[in-house]
Scaffold this active site. Structure first.
Site, PDB file in Angstrom:
ATOM      1  N   THR A  17       0.834  -1.212   0.000  1.00  0.00           N
ATOM      2  CA  THR A  17       0.000   0.000   0.000  1.00  0.00           C
ATOM      3  C   THR A  17       0.865   1.257   0.000  1.00  0.00           C
ATOM      4  O   THR A  17       0.740   2.126  -0.865  1.00  0.00           O
ATOM      5  CB  THR A  17      -0.903   0.007   1.264  1.00  0.00           C
ATOM      6  OG1 THR A  17      -1.663  -1.193   1.269  1.00  0.00           O
ATOM      7  CG2 THR A  17      -1.827   1.203   1.286  1.00  0.00           C
ATOM      8  N   GLU A 133       8.660  10.465   9.558  1.00  0.00           N
ATOM      9  CA  GLU A 133       7.436  11.268   9.655  1.00  0.00           C
ATOM     10  C   GLU A 133       6.174  10.431   9.465  1.00  0.00           C
ATOM     11  O   GLU A 133       5.147  10.668  10.112  1.00  0.00           O
ATOM     12  CB  GLU A 133       7.481  12.385   8.602  1.00  0.00           C
ATOM     13  CG  GLU A 133       6.363  13.400   8.706  1.00  0.00           C
ATOM     14  CD  GLU A 133       6.345  14.116  10.049  1.00  0.00           C
ATOM     15  OE1 GLU A 133       7.237  14.920  10.291  1.00  0.00           O
ATOM     16  OE2 GLU A 133       5.408  13.851  10.856  1.00  0.00           O
ATOM     17  N   VAL A 136       3.810   8.265  12.464  1.00  0.00           N
ATOM     18  CA  VAL A 136       2.726   8.707  13.355  1.00  0.00           C
ATOM     19  C   VAL A 136       1.791   9.654  12.614  1.00  0.00           C
ATOM     20  O   VAL A 136       2.232  10.632  12.002  1.00  0.00           O
ATOM     21  CB  VAL A 136       3.270   9.446  14.613  1.00  0.00           C
ATOM     22  CG1 VAL A 136       2.130   9.783  15.572  1.00  0.00           C
ATOM     23  CG2 VAL A 136       4.334   8.635  15.323  1.00  0.00           C
ATOM     24  N   ILE A 140      -0.220  14.029   8.727  1.00  0.00           N
ATOM     25  CA  ILE A 140      -0.001  15.180   9.627  1.00  0.00           C
ATOM     26  C   ILE A 140       1.490  15.258   9.977  1.00  0.00           C
ATOM     27  O   ILE A 140       2.056  14.274  10.459  1.00  0.00           O
ATOM     28  CB  ILE A 140      -0.798  15.028  10.952  1.00  0.00           C
ATOM     29  CG1 ILE A 140      -2.290  14.874  10.679  1.00  0.00           C
ATOM     30  CG2 ILE A 140      -0.534  16.199  11.884  1.00  0.00           C
ATOM     31  CD1 ILE A 140      -3.121  14.611  11.935  1.00  0.00           C
ATOM     32  N   GLU A 194      -3.488  -2.607   9.462  1.00  0.00           N
ATOM     33  CA  GLU A 194      -2.170  -3.265   9.461  1.00  0.00           C
ATOM     34  C   GLU A 194      -2.322  -4.724   9.021  1.00  0.00           C
ATOM     35  O   GLU A 194      -3.390  -5.323   9.192  1.00  0.00           O
ATOM     36  CB  GLU A 194      -1.570  -3.253  10.871  1.00  0.00           C
ATOM     37  CG  GLU A 194      -1.291  -1.882  11.426  1.00  0.00           C
ATOM     38  CD  GLU A 194      -0.253  -1.102  10.635  1.00  0.00           C
ATOM     39  OE1 GLU A 194       0.789  -1.676  10.278  1.00  0.00           O
ATOM     40  OE2 GLU A 194      -0.491   0.085  10.359  1.00  0.00           O
ATOM     41  N   ASP A 205      -1.109  -0.407  17.882  1.00  0.00           N
ATOM     42  CA  ASP A 205      -0.551   0.546  16.911  1.00  0.00           C
ATOM     43  C   ASP A 205      -0.561   1.968  17.511  1.00  0.00           C
ATOM     44  O   ASP A 205       0.421   2.705  17.390  1.00  0.00           O
ATOM     45  CB  ASP A 205      -1.398   0.504  15.628  1.00  0.00           C
ATOM     46  CG  ASP A 205      -0.965   1.536  14.614  1.00  0.00           C
ATOM     47  OD1 ASP A 205       0.078   1.341  13.978  1.00  0.00           O
ATOM     48  OD2 ASP A 205      -1.667   2.566  14.477  1.00  0.00           O
ATOM     49  N   LYS A 209       2.695   4.459  18.372  1.00  0.00           N
ATOM     50  CA  LYS A 209       2.817   5.861  17.940  1.00  0.00           C
ATOM     51  C   LYS A 209       2.953   6.789  19.156  1.00  0.00           C
ATOM     52  O   LYS A 209       3.732   7.742  19.134  1.00  0.00           O
ATOM     53  CB  LYS A 209       1.592   6.247  17.118  1.00  0.00           C
ATOM     54  CG  LYS A 209       1.510   5.503  15.790  1.00  0.00           C
ATOM     55  CD  LYS A 209       0.126   5.664  15.168  1.00  0.00           C
ATOM     56  CE  LYS A 209       0.025   5.025  13.798  1.00  0.00           C
ATOM     57  NZ  LYS A 209      -1.351   4.895  13.325  1.00  0.00           N
ATOM     58  N   GLY A 308      -3.734   5.284   5.150  1.00  0.00           N
ATOM     59  CA  GLY A 308      -4.071   5.115   3.739  1.00  0.00           C
ATOM     60  C   GLY A 308      -2.908   5.504   2.852  1.00  0.00           C
ATOM     61  O   GLY A 308      -1.954   6.153   3.278  1.00  0.00           O
TER      62      GLY A 308
HETATM   63  P1  NAP Z   1       1.635  -3.895   2.955  1.00  0.00           P
HETATM   64  O1  NAP Z   1       0.632  -3.376   2.012  1.00  0.00           O
HETATM   65  O2  NAP Z   1       1.387  -5.208   3.611  1.00  0.00           O
HETATM   66  O3  NAP Z   1       3.039  -3.959   2.161  1.00  0.00           O
HETATM   67  C1  NAP Z   1       4.179  -4.578   2.691  1.00  0.00           C
HETATM   68  C2  NAP Z   1       5.180  -4.775   1.553  1.00  0.00           C
HETATM   69  O4  NAP Z   1       6.380  -5.339   2.069  1.00  0.00           O
HETATM   70  C3  NAP Z   1       4.704  -5.734   0.455  1.00  0.00           C
HETATM   71  O5  NAP Z   1       5.079  -5.270  -0.807  1.00  0.00           O
HETATM   72  C4  NAP Z   1       5.423  -7.036   0.780  1.00  0.00           C
HETATM   73  O6  NAP Z   1       5.667  -7.841  -0.371  1.00  0.00           O
HETATM   74  C5  NAP Z   1       6.729  -6.505   1.327  1.00  0.00           C
HETATM   75  N1  NAP Z   1       7.354  -7.457   2.238  1.00  0.00           N
HETATM   76  C6  NAP Z   1       6.854  -7.910   3.414  1.00  0.00           C
HETATM   77  N2  NAP Z   1       7.702  -8.816   3.945  1.00  0.00           N
HETATM   78  C7  NAP Z   1       8.735  -8.941   3.073  1.00  0.00           C
HETATM   79  C8  NAP Z   1       9.914  -9.728   3.055  1.00  0.00           C
HETATM   80  N3  NAP Z   1      10.191 -10.601   4.025  1.00  0.00           N
HETATM   81  N4  NAP Z   1      10.766  -9.595   2.017  1.00  0.00           N
HETATM   82  C9  NAP Z   1      10.494  -8.733   1.019  1.00  0.00           C
HETATM   83  N5  NAP Z   1       9.384  -7.944   0.973  1.00  0.00           N
HETATM   84  C10 NAP Z   1       8.522  -8.066   1.979  1.00  0.00           C
HETATM   85  O7  NAP Z   1       1.920  -2.867   4.133  1.00  0.00           O
HETATM   86  P2  NAP Z   1       1.714  -1.263   4.117  1.00  0.00           P
HETATM   87  O8  NAP Z   1       0.320  -0.954   4.529  1.00  0.00           O
HETATM   88  O9  NAP Z   1       2.235  -0.713   2.857  1.00  0.00           O
HETATM   89  O10 NAP Z   1       2.631  -0.846   5.368  1.00  0.00           O
HETATM   90  C11 NAP Z   1       4.030  -0.782   5.259  1.00  0.00           C
HETATM   91  C12 NAP Z   1       4.588  -0.081   6.500  1.00  0.00           C
HETATM   92  O11 NAP Z   1       4.033   1.234   6.600  1.00  0.00           O
HETATM   93  C13 NAP Z   1       4.257  -0.763   7.824  1.00  0.00           C
HETATM   94  O12 NAP Z   1       5.320  -0.557   8.721  1.00  0.00           O
HETATM   95  C14 NAP Z   1       3.025  -0.002   8.306  1.00  0.00           C
HETATM   96  O13 NAP Z   1       2.863  -0.055   9.699  1.00  0.00           O
HETATM   97  C15 NAP Z   1       3.390   1.400   7.858  1.00  0.00           C
HETATM   98  N6  NAP Z   1       2.268   2.323   7.666  1.00  0.00           N
HETATM   99  C16 NAP Z   1       1.182   1.947   6.953  1.00  0.00           C
HETATM  100  C17 NAP Z   1       0.159   2.865   6.738  1.00  0.00           C
HETATM  101  C18 NAP Z   1      -1.080   2.520   5.971  1.00  0.00           C
HETATM  102  O14 NAP Z   1      -2.021   3.341   5.977  1.00  0.00           O
HETATM  103  N7  NAP Z   1      -1.141   1.388   5.292  1.00  0.00           N
HETATM  104  C19 NAP Z   1       0.271   4.149   7.271  1.00  0.00           C
HETATM  105  C20 NAP Z   1       1.412   4.508   7.996  1.00  0.00           C
HETATM  106  C21 NAP Z   1       2.413   3.581   8.193  1.00  0.00           C
HETATM  107  P3  NAP Z   1       4.450  -8.507  -1.184  1.00  0.00           P
HETATM  108  O15 NAP Z   1       3.705  -7.351  -1.781  1.00  0.00           O
HETATM  109  O16 NAP Z   1       5.093  -9.351  -2.224  1.00  0.00           O
HETATM  110  O17 NAP Z   1       3.638  -9.266  -0.191  1.00  0.00           O
HETATM  111  N1  HSE Z   2      -3.122   1.044  10.606  1.00  0.00           N
HETATM  112  C1  HSE Z   2      -2.737   2.400  10.856  1.00  0.00           C
HETATM  113  C2  HSE Z   2      -3.951   3.214  11.238  1.00  0.00           C
HETATM  114  C3  HSE Z   2      -2.073   2.969   9.637  1.00  0.00           C
HETATM  115  O1  HSE Z   2      -5.069   2.749  10.977  1.00  0.00           O
HETATM  116  O2  HSE Z   2      -3.805   4.286  11.801  1.00  0.00           O
HETATM  117  C4  HSE Z   2      -1.516   4.354   9.844  1.00  0.00           C
HETATM  118  O3  HSE Z   2      -0.447   4.343  10.729  1.00  0.00           O
END
Ligand code: NAP
Ligand code: HSE
Length: 444
Positions: A17, A133, A136, A140, A194, A205, A209, A308
């Site tokens: 994502t 950044e 959290v 923002i 997550e 989570d 943060k 998102g």
């Molecule tokens: P996600 O959609 O599950 O994407 C994770 C990515 O990492 C995927 O491309 C996955 O590969 C890859 N990956 C996971 N394990 C791996 C491994 N062992 N070797 C190589 N690649 C690997 O997660 P996300 O929502 O983007 O979140 C990523 C980070 O951002 C997390 O730390 C999350 O807490 C943080 N975050 C997310 C958001 C949000 O709104 N989603 C907001 C703020 C922070 P595949 O695609 O092949 O499975």
């Molecule tokens: N899963 C987290 C949330 C993503 O819903 O706030 C953003 O950090």
């Protein structure tokens, strides 16, 4: 004589994502940023688990890797974006990149909460940089606000909605009367949740943060054992409606309090009732809101999308731009030994409050047998613990021989409420364990 612009190589580790969002938006704004920064930005590669997976953002197959170390060790990669999540491989990747003196950009709050001290120490000893950044409150700029814009302040209170998923769920349940599971499916589809959804739903989570905010504000890495961490699974549609009857909305909050004269602080994340007229009570959907009360600025509230793809990409790209400044030789450095020393000095001056010191207003809901004198027993127990009741609303359940009692209290110590609840649970006329929520009145 014209010189060619500095080449900046990006390695994006994790192309889900957030990773795809970063490249989608960066590819679109790259030309403008390149002119503004005087550099050439190049995507060296991305790293994923499953290279055969169909992705919304397409990149040439030659740029898709499965070995994060091979990608980050490529000498053309200057900025490593760790967007894979988790804390085991992500830690190794982050530390390896920092040991190589590279700049790491991370959205990984779980990793920073658990290994922040080690990561920051590695930054200061190896000369790389670490920007976070996006960890959290999504879009923002709260990290920059604490580190830079509001640096003049000592914060007596930081209170915020910092989990977008919980806020999205509670808002849609309230506004549309929808069941929890229905809304959760939408939150998953929108990329808010997550990979391990318990992190969102059980408050972990938000705890991760809050720990990061507490460190930046007070220099202390707060261990889990000293905190209250509750999620939203126990909150029902009925509670949301009852809270309204009392003049409140239920929000999932993180609250960090500091008492400078007594030397203590508290950190808790929990669903709380907030008065309807407060700014935070009106922060809805996936939006986050954080109110910071500082001794110089007063109370400032920041509101914006908290989760998102797009909001998070915005924060990551902001960090990439800061990373480019560092690579271009900007003298500003964060997480130097001097920074760490000053955080450590702050942290040693504060202790966690005891339950006797934390004063809280409560909301209680319990099901009572419909029998003469049962409420009197409840009030006797509350009075024994010197808990004053502010308001009571009783709801009869026709034909069931049971009634629902909801009440709010005046501020009371957490320890007194803990003792009262133990006694209440022993009453045979209390039919289920009472639901206990906190009432929180933010400054704004
Ligand atoms: P996600 O959609 O599950 O994407 C994770 C990515 O990492 C995927 O491309 C996955 O590969 C890859 N990956 C996971 N394990 C791996 C491994 N062992 N070797 C190589 N690649 C690997 O997660 P996300 O929502 O983007 O979140 C990523 C980070 O951002 C997390 O730390 C999350 O807490 C943080 N975050 C997310 C958001 C949000 O709104 N989603 C907001 C703020 C922070 P595949 O695609 O092949 O499975
Ligand atoms: N899963 C987290 C949330 C993503 O819903 O706030 C953003 O950090």
């Amino acid at each position: 004589m014209s010189t060619s612009p500095l080449k900046i190589g990006l390695g994006i580790i994790g192309f889900g994502t957030v990773g795809q969002g970063v490249w989608k938006h960066l590819a679109a704004t790259k030309k403008y940023l390149e002119v503004r920064m005087g550099v050439k930005i190049e995507l060296i590669g991305v790293c994923v688990r499953d290279p055969s997976k169909k992705r919304d953002v397409e990149i040439p197959p030659t740029q898709i890797h499965t070995d994060p170390f091979k990608l980050l060790e490529d000498p053309r990669v200057n900025i490593v974006c760790e967007l894979m999540g988790g804390t085991t491989l992500a830690r190794e990747v982050t530390l390896r990149a920092l040991h190589l003196g590279k700049v790491v950009v991370s959205a990984n709050k779980a990793l920073i909460c658990e290994y922040g001290a080690e990561i920051f120490k590695t930054v200061s000893s190896h000369g790389g940089q670490f920007f976070f950044e996006a960890s959290v409150a999504g879009g923002i700029p709260i990290i920059k606000s604490l580190r830079e814009g509001l640096v003049a302040n000592r914060f007596s209170e930081i209170a915020g909605i910092i989990n977008g998923t919980c806020n999205y769920l509670l808002t849609r349940m309230e506004k549309e009367g929808l069941a929890y599971e229905t809304v959760l499916q939408d939150a998953r589809r929108l990329g808010y949740v997550e990979a391990d959804e318990s992190l969102d739903l059980d408050g972990i989570d938000a705890y991760h943060k809050a720990v990061i905010l507490a460190f930046l504000a007070h220099g202390k890495w707060v261990p889990r054992r000293n905190t209250l961490v509750e999620g939203i699974r126990a909150v029902t549609l009925e509670d949301i409606r009852r809270a309204h009857d009392f003049g409140y909305r239920i929000k999932h909050l993180a609250v960090i309090r500091r008492n400078f004269s007594k030397g203590w602080m508290t950190l808790g994340v929990y669903p709380a009732l907030i008065p309807l007229d407060k700014v935070l009570a009106r922060v809805d959907g996936v939006f986050n809101g954080i109110s910071l009360s500082g001794d110089v600025v007063g109370t400032t509230t920041l509101v914006g999308r908290g989760a998102g793809q797009d909001a998070t990409a915005s924060a990551v790209i902001g960090d990439i731009v800061d990373a480019i400044r560092v690579l271009k030789g900007a003298s500003f450095k964060f997480l130097t030994q001097a920074d760490l020393d000053s955080y450590n000095a702050l942290g040693t001056a504060v202790r966690m409050a005891t339950l006797d010191e934390i004063q809280t207003q409560f909301y209680l809901r319990f099901a009572l047998r419909d029998k003469h004198g049962v409420s009197a027993e409840v009030y006797r127990i509350l009075a024994e613990e010197k808990i004053s009741v502010a308001r009571v609303i009783q709801y009869e359940q026709a034909g069931t021989r049971r009634g629902t009692h909801t009440l709010s209290t005046y501020p009371v110590s957490e320890s007194a409420m803990e003792r009262a609840l133990r006694k209440l649970k022993r009453l045979r006329t209390v039919l289920e364990p009472p639901l206990v929520l906190r009432i929180f009145t933010p400054e704004n």
